[in-house]
Design an enzyme around this catalytic site. Structure first.
Site, mmCIF file in Angstrom:
data_model
loop_
_atom_site.group_PDB
_atom_site.id
_atom_site.type_symbol
_atom_site.label_atom_id
_atom_site.label_comp_id
_atom_site.label_asym_id
_atom_site.label_seq_id
_atom_site.Cartn_x
_atom_site.Cartn_y
_atom_site.Cartn_z
ATOM 1 N N HIS A 50 29.800 -5.545 25.381
ATOM 2 C CA HIS A 50 31.169 -5.354 24.910
ATOM 3 C C HIS A 50 31.634 -6.538 24.075
ATOM 4 C CE1 HIS A 50 31.890 -7.676 28.632
ATOM 5 N NE2 HIS A 50 32.923 -8.186 27.965
ATOM 6 N N SER A 51 32.774 -6.341 23.453
ATOM 7 C CA SER A 51 33.489 -7.371 22.716
ATOM 8 C C SER A 51 34.943 -7.296 23.160
ATOM 9 C CB SER A 51 33.374 -7.100 21.210
ATOM 10 O OG SER A 51 34.090 -8.058 20.473
#
Length: 137
Positions: A50-51
């Site tokens: 994820h970011s």
């Protein structure tokens, strides 16, 4: 690499052991609002994927070693974390994947805000579409 970097903390050694103090907004480039740690990771597992849109984090390997793959819209880098007096700063718009957790490893994470699912970008293609460099190249 964009929006990332190693932070080296003070380390005090004497005959009885080591001490590493960490002070928010002095050693860490943000006010700490959340702390968590990852441990007992099963062999060959990869975490992260994820970011974040706004969140800042510092990852600190309290025990063992962990490899972190960082991906921005312009580059990719793998960093091995294996020193409890160093932390990896990761700012917004950086995709992260953590893997190669050594047996007994513990990864401490300091975060700039409380948990907010809306801040996560969990789909890699959606991450690529949020390119902060769009129109600047």
């Amino acid at each position: 690499m964009y929006n990332t970097g190693i932070i080296r903390f003070k380390q005090y050694k004497d005959g009885s052991g080591n001490l590493t103090p960490i002070e928010a907004e002095s050693d860490i480039p943000f006010a700490i609002k959340r702390i968590y740690y990852i441990y007992d990771v099963v062999p060959d597992a990869t975490r992260g994927y994820h970011s974040h849109k706004k969140l800042h984090q510092v990852l600190i390997p309290l025990n063992g070693s962990i490899t972190v793959r960082l991906i921005t819209h312009i580059e990719e880098k793998n960093i091995v974390l294996n020193s409890p007096h160093e932390g990896l700063y990761i700012g917004p718009h950086v995709w992260r994947e953590m893997y190669d957790f050594s047996p007994g490893s513990v990864l401490l994470v300091l975060a700039s805000d409380f948990y907010d699912e809306a801040d996560y970008i969990r789909d890699f293609n959606s991450f690529l579409e949020t390119n902060p460099f769009r129109g600047q190249v």
